[in-house]
Design a protein around this motif. Structure first.
Motif, PDB file in Angstrom:
ATOM      1  N   GLY A  18      30.054  22.926 -41.974  1.00  8.52           N
ATOM      2  CA  GLY A  18      28.795  22.498 -41.363  1.00  8.52           C
ATOM      3  C   GLY A  18      27.665  22.989 -41.722  1.00  8.52           C
ATOM      4  N   PRO A  19      27.352  24.704 -41.997  1.00  8.28           N
ATOM      5  CA  PRO A  19      26.168  25.085 -41.786  1.00  8.28           C
ATOM      6  C   PRO A  19      25.770  25.240 -43.552  1.00  8.28           C
ATOM      7  N   TYR A  22      25.151  21.654 -45.236  1.00 10.08           N
ATOM      8  CA  TYR A  22      24.048  21.806 -44.208  1.00 10.08           C
ATOM      9  C   TYR A  22      22.194  22.360 -45.386  1.00 10.08           C
ATOM     10  N   VAL A 114      25.864  18.549 -38.989  1.00 12.13           N
ATOM     11  CA  VAL A 114      25.379  20.066 -37.841  1.00 12.13           C
ATOM     12  C   VAL A 114      24.329  18.732 -37.885  1.00 12.13           C
TER      13      VAL A 114
END
Length: 133
Positions: A18-19, A22, A114
């Motif tokens: 997820g990060p 992002y 995110v």
């Protein structure tokens, strides 16, 4: 017209954490100057969590958004939002309405992406865009 995404790039990017997705989103959106979301005949889609908090899902490219147009959103189509409009109208409006941003959810990982406050995404995009000046 956004550049096409190869199958290999699609698989690689959607497999990121997820990060990482992002960060990819912020870079790609700053470069392409557009954000993608899903729109139905009734308007833009939104997601809810178990606590009832709403968020608007966004992606850096049409292809990633199109994959999410299933189930309740099977009548949705991927639609671009110009980055300038996103930053000047959408993010402040979402902040005022208490709506979060679900950045780059992916079906394969069954996750919402995110989820960040619009103010955080605004700051991150502004920081990235400074590199283009």
């Amino acid at each position: 017209m956004p550049k096409e995404i190869s199958d290999a790039e699609f698989r690689g990017v959607t497999a990121l954490t997820g990060p990482e997705r992002y960060s990819h989103f912020v870079r790609q959106v700053a470069d392409s100057q557009e954000v993608w979301s899903l729109r139905t005949p009734d308007g833009w889609v939104s997601m809810g969590d178990d606590a009832g908090a709403r968020s608007t899902p966004v992606w850096p490219h049409r292809r990633y958004a199109e994959v999410f147009a299933t189930g309740d959103w099977s009548d949705a189509e991927a639609a671009p939002i110009e980055l300038e409009a996103w930053m000047e109208r959408w993010l402040p409006g979402m902040a005022g309405d208490g709506v979060q941003v679900a950045v780059f959810p992916v079906v394969a990982q069954k996750e919402r992406g995110v989820v960040v406050p619009p103010e955080q995404l605004q700051r991150d995009l502004e920081e990235e865009l400074e590199q283009y000046e």
